[in-house]
Design a protein around this motif. Sequence first.
Motif, mmCIF file in Angstrom:
data_model
loop_
_atom_site.group_PDB
_atom_site.id
_atom_site.type_symbol
_atom_site.label_atom_id
_atom_site.label_comp_id
_atom_site.label_asym_id
_atom_site.label_seq_id
_atom_site.Cartn_x
_atom_site.Cartn_y
_atom_site.Cartn_z
ATOM 1 N N THR A 1 34.365 41.642 47.038
ATOM 2 C CA THR A 1 35.729 41.863 47.495
ATOM 3 C C THR A 1 36.523 42.546 46.394
ATOM 4 O O THR A 1 36.614 42.028 45.273
ATOM 5 C CB THR A 1 36.396 40.524 47.855
ATOM 6 N N LEU A 2 37.078 43.709 46.698
ATOM 7 C CA LEU A 2 37.869 44.442 45.723
ATOM 8 C C LEU A 2 39.278 43.861 45.665
ATOM 9 O O LEU A 2 39.718 43.145 46.565
ATOM 10 C CB LEU A 2 37.928 45.922 46.102
ATOM 11 N N GLU A 3 39.992 44.181 44.602
ATOM 12 C CA GLU A 3 41.366 43.709 44.454
ATOM 13 C C GLU A 3 42.204 44.216 45.627
ATOM 14 O O GLU A 3 42.134 45.391 45.990
ATOM 15 C CB GLU A 3 41.949 44.202 43.133
ATOM 16 N N GLY A 4 42.967 43.329 46.211
ATOM 17 C CA GLY A 4 43.790 43.710 47.351
ATOM 18 C C GLY A 4 43.083 43.564 48.685
ATOM 19 O O GLY A 4 43.681 43.809 49.737
#
Length: 215
Positions: free
Chosen positions: A4-7
């Motif tokens: 999961t990427l930031e945001g």
Amino acid sequence: MPSTLEGQITMEKTPSYFVTNHAPKRIHTMARDIKLIIVVRNPVTRAISDYTQTLSKKPEINTFEVLAFKNRTLGLIDASWSALRIGIYALHLESWMQYFPLSQMHFVSGERLIVDPAGEMGKVQDFLGLKRIVTDKHFYFNKTKGFPCLKKPEDSSTPRCLGKSKGRTHPKIDPDVIHRLHKFYKPFNMMFYQMTGQNFEWELEEDSGSRSSQD
């Protein structure tokens, strides 16, 4: 689980997690800060729906009335039958509360999800810390299915509706059996309401059904 990427928020759905004994511990070990969304409905209706799905695949199975009892004459409910056991929500929730606080859980009413999908989705978005993007304009009620369908206003794609395995007509069940099941579930429901701090008002459905049968 994918990275999961930031945001971003990664979501995964498996209904059997809630009723699988070792799931809470394993999920807590993997991601103790995870947010959990649990969709529940009247356990009697849920059991009949479960049976309907099984019946469509195995038409030779016994009737619901036979499977629901260890001894119908004595009124002994067979709580070991998975269709009934799953609806003892308080029992399953106890396992999850050993590892996760209620603040990390959100309970969605299956009944309200049908009549007010945007309202229930609004609460889910709030729980996840998201802006309320999904609103009334994203839903319309499909009379054939008896459920709301999801529209995608941003393009001209076909609305997303429940698949062929959903929305089947339930078989007619002996009203006495339904009454006995409501009575069986009532103390577990009361416990579940107390544990979650939410009253799902499933007993009102039984009262309404009783009045209708007397009219």
